[in-house]
Design an enzyme around this catalytic site. Structure first.
Site, PDB file in Angstrom:
ATOM      1  CB  SER A   7      -0.869  -0.022   1.269  1.00 34.73           C
ATOM      2  OG  SER A   7      -1.468   1.221   1.464  1.00 34.73           O
TER       3      SER A   7
ATOM      4  CE  LYS B   8      -1.583  -4.275   3.345  1.00 35.98           C
ATOM      5  NZ  LYS B   8      -1.972  -5.520   2.701  1.00 35.98           N
TER       6      LYS B   8
ATOM      7  CE1 TYR C 191      -3.879  -2.232   5.317  1.00 35.80           C
ATOM      8  CE2 TYR C 191      -3.420   0.039   4.656  1.00 35.80           C
ATOM      9  CZ  TYR C 191      -3.731  -1.265   4.323  1.00 35.80           C
ATOM     10  OH  TYR C 191      -3.887  -1.619   3.005  1.00 35.80           O
TER      11      TYR C 191
HETATM   12  N1  LIG Z   1      -8.826  -1.019  -1.211  1.00 40.48           N
HETATM   13  C1  LIG Z   1      -7.780  -0.184  -1.196  1.00 40.48           C
HETATM   14  O1  LIG Z   1      -7.914   1.018  -1.439  1.00 40.48           O
HETATM   15  C2  LIG Z   1      -6.381  -0.710  -0.906  1.00 40.48           C
HETATM   16  C3  LIG Z   1      -5.292   0.173  -1.006  1.00 40.48           C
HETATM   17  C4  LIG Z   1      -4.015  -0.322  -0.750  1.00 40.48           C
HETATM   18  C5  LIG Z   1      -3.821  -1.659  -0.423  1.00 40.48           C
HETATM   19  N2  LIG Z   1      -4.891  -2.484  -0.317  1.00 40.48           N
HETATM   20  C6  LIG Z   1      -4.661  -3.891   0.028  1.00 40.48           C
HETATM   21  O2  LIG Z   1      -5.204  -4.704  -1.006  1.00 40.48           O
HETATM   22  C7  LIG Z   1      -5.684  -5.929  -0.479  1.00 40.48           C
HETATM   23  C8  LIG Z   1      -7.121  -6.157  -0.912  1.00 40.48           C
HETATM   24  O3  LIG Z   1      -7.905  -5.066  -0.462  1.00 40.48           O
HETATM   25  P1  LIG Z   1      -9.481  -5.035  -0.719  1.00 40.48           P
HETATM   26  O4  LIG Z   1      -9.912  -3.623  -0.666  1.00 40.48           O
HETATM   27  O5  LIG Z   1      -9.796  -5.867  -1.890  1.00 40.48           O
HETATM   28  O6  LIG Z   1      -9.984  -5.749   0.625  1.00 40.48           O
HETATM   29  P2  LIG Z   1     -11.184  -6.782   0.811  1.00 40.48           P
HETATM   30  O7  LIG Z   1     -11.471  -6.773   2.281  1.00 40.48           O
HETATM   31  O8  LIG Z   1     -12.293  -6.511  -0.129  1.00 40.48           O
HETATM   32  O9  LIG Z   1     -10.506  -8.167   0.401  1.00 40.48           O
HETATM   33  C9  LIG Z   1      -9.703  -8.930   1.276  1.00 40.48           C
HETATM   34  C10 LIG Z   1     -10.065 -10.394   1.069  1.00 40.48           C
HETATM   35  O10 LIG Z   1      -9.233 -11.207   1.912  1.00 40.48           O
HETATM   36  C11 LIG Z   1     -10.033 -12.131   2.639  1.00 40.48           C
HETATM   37  N3  LIG Z   1      -9.345 -12.397   3.905  1.00 40.48           N
HETATM   38  C12 LIG Z   1      -9.039 -11.532   4.896  1.00 40.48           C
HETATM   39  N4  LIG Z   1      -8.407 -12.167   5.899  1.00 40.48           N
HETATM   40  C13 LIG Z   1      -8.284 -13.465   5.518  1.00 40.48           C
HETATM   41  C14 LIG Z   1      -7.719 -14.610   6.142  1.00 40.48           C
HETATM   42  N5  LIG Z   1      -7.192 -14.559   7.372  1.00 40.48           N
HETATM   43  N6  LIG Z   1      -7.745 -15.786   5.473  1.00 40.48           N
HETATM   44  C15 LIG Z   1      -8.313 -15.870   4.228  1.00 40.48           C
HETATM   45  N7  LIG Z   1      -8.880 -14.807   3.600  1.00 40.48           N
HETATM   46  C16 LIG Z   1      -8.857 -13.614   4.243  1.00 40.48           C
HETATM   47  C17 LIG Z   1     -11.373 -11.426   2.815  1.00 40.48           C
HETATM   48  O11 LIG Z   1     -12.449 -12.315   3.061  1.00 40.48           O
HETATM   49  C18 LIG Z   1     -11.513 -10.703   1.467  1.00 40.48           C
HETATM   50  O12 LIG Z   1     -12.117 -11.525   0.506  1.00 40.48           O
HETATM   51  C19 LIG Z   1      -5.475  -5.834   1.034  1.00 40.48           C
HETATM   52  O13 LIG Z   1      -4.275  -6.474   1.349  1.00 40.48           O
HETATM   53  C20 LIG Z   1      -5.373  -4.351   1.280  1.00 40.48           C
HETATM   54  O14 LIG Z   1      -4.627  -4.070   2.447  1.00 40.48           O
HETATM   55  C21 LIG Z   1      -6.176  -2.058  -0.562  1.00 40.48           C
END
Ligand SMILES: NC(=O)c1ccc[n+]([C@@H]2O[C@H](COP(=O)([O-])OP(=O)(O)OC[C@H]3O[C@@H](n4cnc5c(N)ncnc54)[C@H](O)[C@@H]3O)[C@@H](O)[C@H]2O)c1
Length: 342
Positions: A120, A148, A144
């Site tokens: 991130s 990362k 958070y």
């Molecule tokens: N959305 C954003 O703006 C953003 C920005 C930067 C980084 N990220 C990173 O991108 C990734 C995806 O983000 P997102 O917005 O799609 O989140 P999201 O919550 O929609 O998706 C995360 C997925 O991981 C699964 N999950 C979580 N913990 C788990 C575990 N212990 N075992 C198995 N599955 C598990 C959840 O059920 C979900 O399907 C994350 O790592 C997040 O930190 C997101």
């Protein structure tokens, strides 16, 4: 493509993971989704088999990798609410750091050597001038972001010691929805600006706020780099190709190099919804810098990544179409529930 096309998508039922599964399938890969559905959606898994499991279950992960003969892992699973990470850091160090360690152990056990990790822009923290490049010293300002960064460092050590090659993709502001409208952003709670502004415009939330209008920016609101989720998905396909063809790995910003203010985004929301999103102005949040914009040069030079959909109009337009669809479906469901009760 031959049998050599399976990839394990951990967290593939979430917002970004599901868009990646669609892009992987379109590129000829077979995404195998591994998810515990803590925040993911079963109906977002459409492009390959699904395994219900938790990343803390090392042997389940190792068996899944072996059974499907995957060539690489894409790792999206995490807890990712910044505010919650401050009030409950244990959850974040457990799910993000300990969870990733379990995944790395499983990958070693199953002899899988390539990993694309969702990092991130939060690793950079505040106090930046100009575009942020990967050479900038990361100084995350919340748990958070620290999880990362710790994972990135763990991956560097695993790379040196065990030849496990990682690509860390540092997303800036992930946004928008698949242009077909079949998947999109559906977080609960929703904390991101665009979906909250759309909900506010529809009168579905009453606590929409923007944080700070006294920044040293042209309109006083914070400027961010918005990257369309379909562009993020494409970047993962490129990162995967790079790794499996022997790429050395490393960290890459995924952004556009252009920033838009909160007010500019709200204007786009108004263009699509035809309504202003009513909001309260609250003080700046601690650790929220005035401007956060990626230098995207490294991802372009090494991965060949060029965003296609990341202009504010395409981002907000696709998010709006997705929101309309979801809310129509939710209204239908509610009507059916009421009817089944009478
Ligand atoms: N959305 C954003 O703006 C953003 C920005 C930067 C980084 N990220 C990173 O991108 C990734 C995806 O983000 P997102 O917005 O799609 O989140 P999201 O919550 O929609 O998706 C995360 C997925 O991981 C699964 N999950 C979580 N913990 C788990 C575990 N212990 N075992 C198995 N599955 C598990 C959840 O059920 C979900 O399907 C994350 O790592 C997040 O930190 C997101």
């Amino acid at each position: 493509m031959s049998d050599n096309n399976r990839v394990l998508v951990v967290g593939g039922a979430g917002y970004i993971g599901s868009h990646c599964c669609k892009a992987l399938a379109a590129a000829g890969y077979r995404p195998v989704c591994f998810d515990n559905f803590s925040t993911g959606h079963r109906d977002f898994v459409k492009w390959g088999p699904v395994i219900e499991g938790d990343i803390h279950d090392q042997s389940h992960l190792a068996d899944s990798i072996k059974q499907h003969g995957v060539i690489a892992v894409l790792h999206f699973a995490a807890s990712s609410l910044v505010g919650e990470s401050v009030s409950d850091p244990q959850k974040y160090y457990h799910n993000n750091v300990a969870g990733t360690l379990s995944l790395l152990r499983a990958m070693r056990q199953a002899q899988c050597k390539s990993l694309v990790f969702s990092s991130s822009g939060a690793v950079y923290g505040e106090s930046h001038q100009g575009l942020i490049s990967e050479t900038e010293m990361p100084r995350p300002v919340n748990p958070y972001g620290r999880t990362k960064l710790i994972i990135e460092e763990m991956l560097t050590d695993f790379h040196k010691a065990y030849a496990l090659a990682p690509v860390c993709l540092r997303y800036f502001n992930a946004s928008g929805a698949d242009l077909s409208g079949e998947i999109g952003e559906d977080h609960d709670p929703e904390t991101h600006l665009i979906p909250r502004a759309l909900l506010a415009a529809q009168g579905k939330i009453e606590d929409f706020a923007i944080y700070g209008e006294d920044y040293d920016t042209p309109d006083g609101t914070a400027i961010r780099d918005y990257i369309h989720v379909m562009d993020l998905a494409q970047a993962h396909v490129l990162a995967l190709k790079y790794l499996v063809s022997g790429g050395a790995g490393g960290c890459f910003n995924l952004g556009t190099g252009r920033g838009y203010s909160v007010r500019q985004i709200l204007r786009q929301v108004c263009v699509y919804t035809g309504k202003k999103s009513p909001f309260a102005v609250k003080p700046r949040r601690q650790g929220d810098p005035p401007v956060l914009v990626a230098d995207p040069a490294r991802a372009k030079a090494i991965l060949g990544f060029v965003p296609q959909y990341s202009d504010p109009s395409t981002i907000v337009g696709s998010a709006w179409r997705w929101h309309q669809r979801v809310h129509r479906a939710k209204a239908r469901e509610a009507r059916q529930t009421v009817l089944s009760l009478v």
